[in-house]
Design a protein around this motif. Structure first.
Motif, PDB file in Angstrom:
ATOM      1  N   ILE A 294     -10.907  -0.537  -6.210  1.00  0.00           N
ATOM      2  CA  ILE A 294     -10.037  -0.074  -7.284  1.00  0.00           C
ATOM      3  C   ILE A 294      -9.410   1.272  -6.950  1.00  0.00           C
ATOM      4  O   ILE A 294      -8.189   1.424  -6.960  1.00  0.00           O
ATOM      5  CB  ILE A 294     -10.826   0.038  -8.613  1.00  0.00           C
ATOM      6  N   VAL A 295     -10.222   2.242  -6.634  1.00  0.00           N
ATOM      7  CA  VAL A 295      -9.724   3.605  -6.419  1.00  0.00           C
ATOM      8  C   VAL A 295      -8.871   3.699  -5.157  1.00  0.00           C
ATOM      9  O   VAL A 295      -7.825   4.362  -5.145  1.00  0.00           O
ATOM     10  CB  VAL A 295     -10.909   4.598  -6.346  1.00  0.00           C
ATOM     11  N   TRP A 296      -9.295   3.058  -4.104  1.00  0.00           N
ATOM     12  CA  TRP A 296      -8.599   3.111  -2.811  1.00  0.00           C
ATOM     13  C   TRP A 296      -7.398   2.165  -2.861  1.00  0.00           C
ATOM     14  O   TRP A 296      -7.556   0.952  -3.061  1.00  0.00           O
ATOM     15  CB  TRP A 296      -9.574   2.722  -1.703  1.00  0.00           C
ATOM     16  N   ALA A 297      -6.195   2.697  -2.657  1.00  0.00           N
ATOM     17  CA  ALA A 297      -4.975   1.886  -2.776  1.00  0.00           C
ATOM     18  C   ALA A 297      -4.958   0.721  -1.798  1.00  0.00           C
ATOM     19  O   ALA A 297      -4.540  -0.393  -2.134  1.00  0.00           O
ATOM     20  CB  ALA A 297      -3.743   2.769  -2.573  1.00  0.00           C
ATOM     21  N   SER A 298      -5.416   0.946  -0.569  1.00  0.00           N
ATOM     22  CA  SER A 298      -5.420  -0.110   0.428  1.00  0.00           C
ATOM     23  C   SER A 298      -6.387  -1.225   0.031  1.00  0.00           C
ATOM     24  O   SER A 298      -6.086  -2.411   0.179  1.00  0.00           O
ATOM     25  CB  SER A 298      -5.809   0.451   1.803  1.00  0.00           C
ATOM     26  N   GLY A 299      -7.551  -0.834  -0.475  1.00  0.00           N
ATOM     27  CA  GLY A 299      -8.514  -1.821  -0.942  1.00  0.00           C
ATOM     28  C   GLY A 299      -7.973  -2.612  -2.114  1.00  0.00           C
ATOM     29  O   GLY A 299      -8.144  -3.832  -2.192  1.00  0.00           O
ATOM     30  N   PHE A 300      -7.283  -1.939  -3.024  1.00  0.00           N
ATOM     31  CA  PHE A 300      -6.705  -2.616  -4.187  1.00  0.00           C
ATOM     32  C   PHE A 300      -5.663  -3.641  -3.757  1.00  0.00           C
ATOM     33  O   PHE A 300      -5.677  -4.791  -4.205  1.00  0.00           O
ATOM     34  CB  PHE A 300      -6.067  -1.584  -5.122  1.00  0.00           C
ATOM     35  N   ALA A 301      -4.742  -3.223  -2.881  1.00  0.00           N
ATOM     36  CA  ALA A 301      -3.652  -4.101  -2.455  1.00  0.00           C
ATOM     37  C   ALA A 301      -4.173  -5.345  -1.749  1.00  0.00           C
ATOM     38  O   ALA A 301      -3.571  -6.418  -1.847  1.00  0.00           O
ATOM     39  CB  ALA A 301      -2.692  -3.335  -1.546  1.00  0.00           C
ATOM     40  N   ASN A 302      -5.276  -5.215  -1.041  1.00  0.00           N
ATOM     41  CA  ASN A 302      -5.823  -6.355  -0.308  1.00  0.00           C
ATOM     42  C   ASN A 302      -6.766  -7.197  -1.157  1.00  0.00           C
ATOM     43  O   ASN A 302      -6.604  -8.422  -1.256  1.00  0.00           O
ATOM     44  CB  ASN A 302      -6.565  -5.868   0.941  1.00  0.00           C
ATOM     45  N   TYR A 303      -7.749  -6.579  -1.773  1.00  0.00           N
ATOM     46  CA  TYR A 303      -8.860  -7.333  -2.344  1.00  0.00           C
ATOM     47  C   TYR A 303      -8.708  -7.633  -3.831  1.00  0.00           C
ATOM     48  O   TYR A 303      -9.198  -8.661  -4.299  1.00  0.00           O
ATOM     49  CB  TYR A 303     -10.168  -6.589  -2.062  1.00  0.00           C
ATOM     50  N   VAL A 304      -8.049  -6.746  -4.572  1.00  0.00           N
ATOM     51  CA  VAL A 304      -7.847  -7.015  -5.999  1.00  0.00           C
ATOM     52  C   VAL A 304      -6.679  -7.972  -6.194  1.00  0.00           C
ATOM     53  O   VAL A 304      -6.777  -8.944  -6.963  1.00  0.00           O
ATOM     54  CB  VAL A 304      -7.619  -5.698  -6.772  1.00  0.00           C
ATOM     55  N   VAL A 305      -5.586  -7.731  -5.481  1.00  0.00           N
ATOM     56  CA  VAL A 305      -4.434  -8.631  -5.586  1.00  0.00           C
ATOM     57  C   VAL A 305      -4.806 -10.040  -5.132  1.00  0.00           C
ATOM     58  O   VAL A 305      -4.417 -11.034  -5.755  1.00  0.00           O
ATOM     59  CB  VAL A 305      -3.247  -8.080  -4.764  1.00  0.00           C
ATOM     60  N   SER A 306      -5.575 -10.145  -4.058  1.00  0.00           N
ATOM     61  CA  SER A 306      -5.976 -11.467  -3.574  1.00  0.00           C
ATOM     62  C   SER A 306      -6.900 -12.168  -4.571  1.00  0.00           C
ATOM     63  O   SER A 306      -6.881 -13.399  -4.691  1.00  0.00           O
ATOM     64  CB  SER A 306      -6.663 -11.359  -2.209  1.00  0.00           C
ATOM     65  N   THR A 307      -7.699 -11.410  -5.309  1.00  0.00           N
ATOM     66  CA  THR A 307      -8.551 -11.994  -6.346  1.00  0.00           C
ATOM     67  C   THR A 307      -7.703 -12.603  -7.457  1.00  0.00           C
ATOM     68  O   THR A 307      -8.014 -13.690  -7.967  1.00  0.00           O
ATOM     69  CB  THR A 307      -9.499 -10.929  -6.933  1.00  0.00           C
ATOM     70  N   MET A 308      -6.633 -11.910  -7.823  1.00  0.00           N
ATOM     71  CA  MET A 308      -5.713 -12.455  -8.825  1.00  0.00           C
ATOM     72  C   MET A 308      -5.141 -13.794  -8.359  1.00  0.00           C
ATOM     73  O   MET A 308      -5.082 -14.761  -9.123  1.00  0.00           O
ATOM     74  CB  MET A 308      -4.581 -11.460  -9.087  1.00  0.00           C
ATOM     75  N   PHE A 309      -4.757 -13.864  -7.083  1.00  0.00           N
ATOM     76  CA  PHE A 309      -4.208 -15.113  -6.545  1.00  0.00           C
ATOM     77  C   PHE A 309      -5.271 -16.213  -6.482  1.00  0.00           C
ATOM     78  O   PHE A 309      -4.975 -17.391  -6.704  1.00  0.00           O
ATOM     79  CB  PHE A 309      -3.602 -14.881  -5.164  1.00  0.00           C
ATOM     80  N   LEU A 310      -6.516 -15.840  -6.179  1.00  0.00           N
ATOM     81  CA  LEU A 310      -7.583 -16.840  -6.149  1.00  0.00           C
ATOM     82  C   LEU A 310      -7.788 -17.459  -7.529  1.00  0.00           C
ATOM     83  O   LEU A 310      -7.947 -18.684  -7.652  1.00  0.00           O
ATOM     84  CB  LEU A 310      -8.894 -16.214  -5.664  1.00  0.00           C
ATOM     85  N   LEU A 311      -7.773 -16.637  -8.571  1.00  0.00           N
ATOM     86  CA  LEU A 311      -7.941 -17.157  -9.929  1.00  0.00           C
ATOM     87  C   LEU A 311      -6.788 -18.089 -10.303  1.00  0.00           C
ATOM     88  O   LEU A 311      -6.998 -19.134 -10.931  1.00  0.00           O
ATOM     89  CB  LEU A 311      -8.047 -16.003 -10.930  1.00  0.00           C
TER      90      LEU A 311
ATOM     91  N   VAL B  45       0.840  -1.199   0.000  1.00  0.00           N
ATOM     92  CA  VAL B  45       0.000   0.000   0.000  1.00  0.00           C
ATOM     93  C   VAL B  45       0.879   1.255   0.000  1.00  0.00           C
ATOM     94  O   VAL B  45       0.632   2.200  -0.756  1.00  0.00           O
ATOM     95  CB  VAL B  45      -0.939   0.010   1.236  1.00  0.00           C
ATOM     96  N   ILE B  46       1.897   1.247   0.843  1.00  0.00           N
ATOM     97  CA  ILE B  46       2.817   2.392   0.910  1.00  0.00           C
ATOM     98  C   ILE B  46       3.493   2.591  -0.438  1.00  0.00           C
ATOM     99  O   ILE B  46       3.628   3.718  -0.930  1.00  0.00           O
ATOM    100  CB  ILE B  46       3.857   2.175   2.031  1.00  0.00           C
ATOM    101  N   PHE B  47       3.904   1.489  -1.056  1.00  0.00           N
ATOM    102  CA  PHE B  47       4.572   1.552  -2.352  1.00  0.00           C
ATOM    103  C   PHE B  47       3.651   2.156  -3.410  1.00  0.00           C
ATOM    104  O   PHE B  47       4.079   2.966  -4.233  1.00  0.00           O
ATOM    105  CB  PHE B  47       5.017   0.148  -2.755  1.00  0.00           C
ATOM    106  N   LEU B  48       2.383   1.769  -3.398  1.00  0.00           N
ATOM    107  CA  LEU B  48       1.421   2.285  -4.375  1.00  0.00           C
ATOM    108  C   LEU B  48       1.217   3.790  -4.236  1.00  0.00           C
ATOM    109  O   LEU B  48       0.929   4.474  -5.214  1.00  0.00           O
ATOM    110  CB  LEU B  48       0.079   1.570  -4.216  1.00  0.00           C
ATOM    111  N   CYS B  49       1.324   4.284  -3.000  1.00  0.00           N
ATOM    112  CA  CYS B  49       1.033   5.691  -2.740  1.00  0.00           C
ATOM    113  C   CYS B  49       2.219   6.618  -3.027  1.00  0.00           C
ATOM    114  O   CYS B  49       2.065   7.838  -2.999  1.00  0.00           O
ATOM    115  CB  CYS B  49       0.602   5.882  -1.287  1.00  0.00           C
ATOM    116  N   LYS B  50       3.388   6.047  -3.279  1.00  0.00           N
ATOM    117  CA  LYS B  50       4.584   6.878  -3.423  1.00  0.00           C
ATOM    118  C   LYS B  50       4.710   7.524  -4.798  1.00  0.00           C
ATOM    119  O   LYS B  50       5.246   8.611  -4.930  1.00  0.00           O
ATOM    120  CB  LYS B  50       5.842   6.036  -3.140  1.00  0.00           C
ATOM    121  N   ASN B  51       4.246   6.828  -5.844  1.00  0.00           N
ATOM    122  CA  ASN B  51       4.452   7.331  -7.202  1.00  0.00           C
ATOM    123  C   ASN B  51       3.251   6.965  -8.059  1.00  0.00           C
ATOM    124  O   ASN B  51       2.893   5.788  -8.169  1.00  0.00           O
ATOM    125  CB  ASN B  51       5.735   6.734  -7.793  1.00  0.00           C
TER     126      ASN B  51
END
Length: 433
Positions: free
Chosen positions: A53-70, A1-7
């Motif tokens: 999607i818009v919220w970086a913390s939500g993306f890092a947790n829920y979108v990334v985990s969806t990719m791993f589930l698939l 999340v921190i990494f996403l918010c830096k740049n």
């Protein structure tokens, strides 16, 4: 999340890679065109979109985990059907299931139970172990132990940590189940997910209608009754979206909505079972249905949950739609391709216009605040609220906590206070300065 918010550029690149990977995996699993999957993804309810999607913390947790589930679904299918034999792939299995089980709790619990269940079924059926399934279970188990031995979970299981809570007794547990079911689960699983649930019911009806003469009278009557209920439910849902202030049963309307939504989901499952002889119910389709129920079940017993938790469920429901689309031979309807392209362009322009405006105002506000902090001794600053605030998670730092975070992130003076007004008012205010 921190990494996403830096740049912002790195964030854009990661977003692009992860989202396109998800779309590619859905397309690979369902054999539906990449662009059609993207189009369906863009019809996501706004509540889910802004938190996942818009919220970086939500993306890092829920979108990334969806990719791993698939990825996990693909690997489990290949392992169970013995489609992979190269032992080097054991490393891939261990890594995917270890990482997939480290992010969000409901997926951790689901993957542990799923991998254990598949190992048992495979052992009973084939009288031998499957090393790929065993490694998947061991990796999930290790991640589960790492996650739930963290001291915070012991606190949650006893009194809660001030944010997350688990029912400590039957009464509390039932209260949480009812609250989650009424206020969140029924809404984001189906009630607000208008496009996908309409498509699922319509596609199931098309499949039934093409084969209606092959069903006995009793089953035909049951199927007709199920589609009548689905039709009334979808009509009510669409009407409720057109008239959001309409409360059919006043304060009891959310309870009524939960009741009819759960009946709808049950009837939908029953309809799929009754049509199973005319549906291509392959291993992916079965894993998708099981996954919907598996990642949903833990959400009933914990708080807080929100729209972000349903990104994964939305993608799984999208996969059901794609599977049904293939079964009605959607590619033969060429006009649908052009309609899809036009719709995709319209939605893209819609989102770009909204988030482009939000970005413009946000950057202008940031530059104004940074300049005032560095070049003046002012302590009270009048600043604009972001436009389209309902499209962003926590759009304005209008509480002490978020204001302190904002000042720390931009290295601003601690004595600054912010007064928020609309952007148009702020432009007029600046002209007077």
């Amino acid at each position: 999340v921190i990494f996403l918010c830096k740049n912002i550029f790195i964030r854009g690149l990661i977003y692009t890679l992860v989202l396109n990977t998800i779309v590619y995996l859905v397309s690979k699993i369902t054999k539906v065109h990449f662009l059609l999957v993207w189009l369906l993804l863009l019809f996501m309810p706004m509540g889910i979109f802004k938190e996942a999607i818009v919220w970086a913390s939500g993306f890092a947790n829920y979108v990334v985990s969806t990719m791993f589930l698939l990825l996990a679904i693909i690997l489990l299918k290949k392992a169970y059907l013995k489609e992979v034999t190269n032992k080097l792939f054991l490393i891939v299995y261990a890594l995917v299931f270890f990482l997939a089980s480290l992010i969000i709790e409901n997926l951790t619990v689901y993957l542990l139970i799923l991998t254990l269940g598949l190992n048992i079924v495979y052992l009973v059926k084939n009288k031998k172990i499957n090393i790929f399934l065993v490694i998947s279970f061991i990796a999930s188990l290790i991640s589960t132990i790492i996650m739930f031995t963290h001291p915070s979970y012991a606190l949650i299981a006893s009194v809660g940590d001030g944010y997350r809570q688990f029912g400590l007794n039957i009464k509390d547990l039932l209260t949480i189940i009812l609250s989650n079911g009424v206020n969140v689960i029924q809404y984001y699983m189906a009630f607000d997910n208008v496009v996908l649930i309409c498509l699922i019911s319509i596609l199931l009806f098309i499949i039934y209608w093409k084969n209606k003469d092959e069903y006995q009278n009793k089953k035909q009557r049951l199927l007709i009754l199920s589609f009548i209920y689905q039709g009334f439910y979808l009509g009510y849902v669409i009407l409720s979206h057109f008239y959001p202030n309409w409360q059919l049963l006043l304060n009891y309307t959310p309870y009524f909505n939960m009741f009819i939504t759960f009946i709808y989901m049950f009837i939908l499952l029953l309809t799929i079972i009754m049509l199973r002889n005319k549906l291509n119910i392959n291993s992916y389709f079965v894993l998708t249905i099981i996954s919907i129920m598996g990642v949903l079940a833990p959400l009933f017993v914990v708080t807080p949950i929100g729209p972000r938790n349903f990104f994964m469920i939305y993608v799984l429901e999208l996969m059901v739609v794609c599977n049904l689309l293939k079964q009605v031979n959607y590619p033969k309807y060429k006009i649908g391709k052009y309609i899809g392209i036009i719709l995709g362009i319209i939605i893209l322009v819609y989102y770009v216009s909204i988030y482009g405006y939000i970005y413009f105002v946000s950057e202008k506000r940031n530059n104004y605040i940074i300049t005032k902090s560095q070049d003046t001794s002012l302590t009270n600053l009048v600043v604009p609220m972001l436009p389209y605030s309902n499209y962003v998670h926590n759009p304005d730092f209008d509480t002490e906590y978020y204001a302190d975070c904002y000042k720390y992130f931009y290295n601003l003076r601690n004595d600054l206070n912010f007064e928020f007004i609309s952007y148009d008012e702020w432009i007029g205010y600046q002209n007077k300065e």
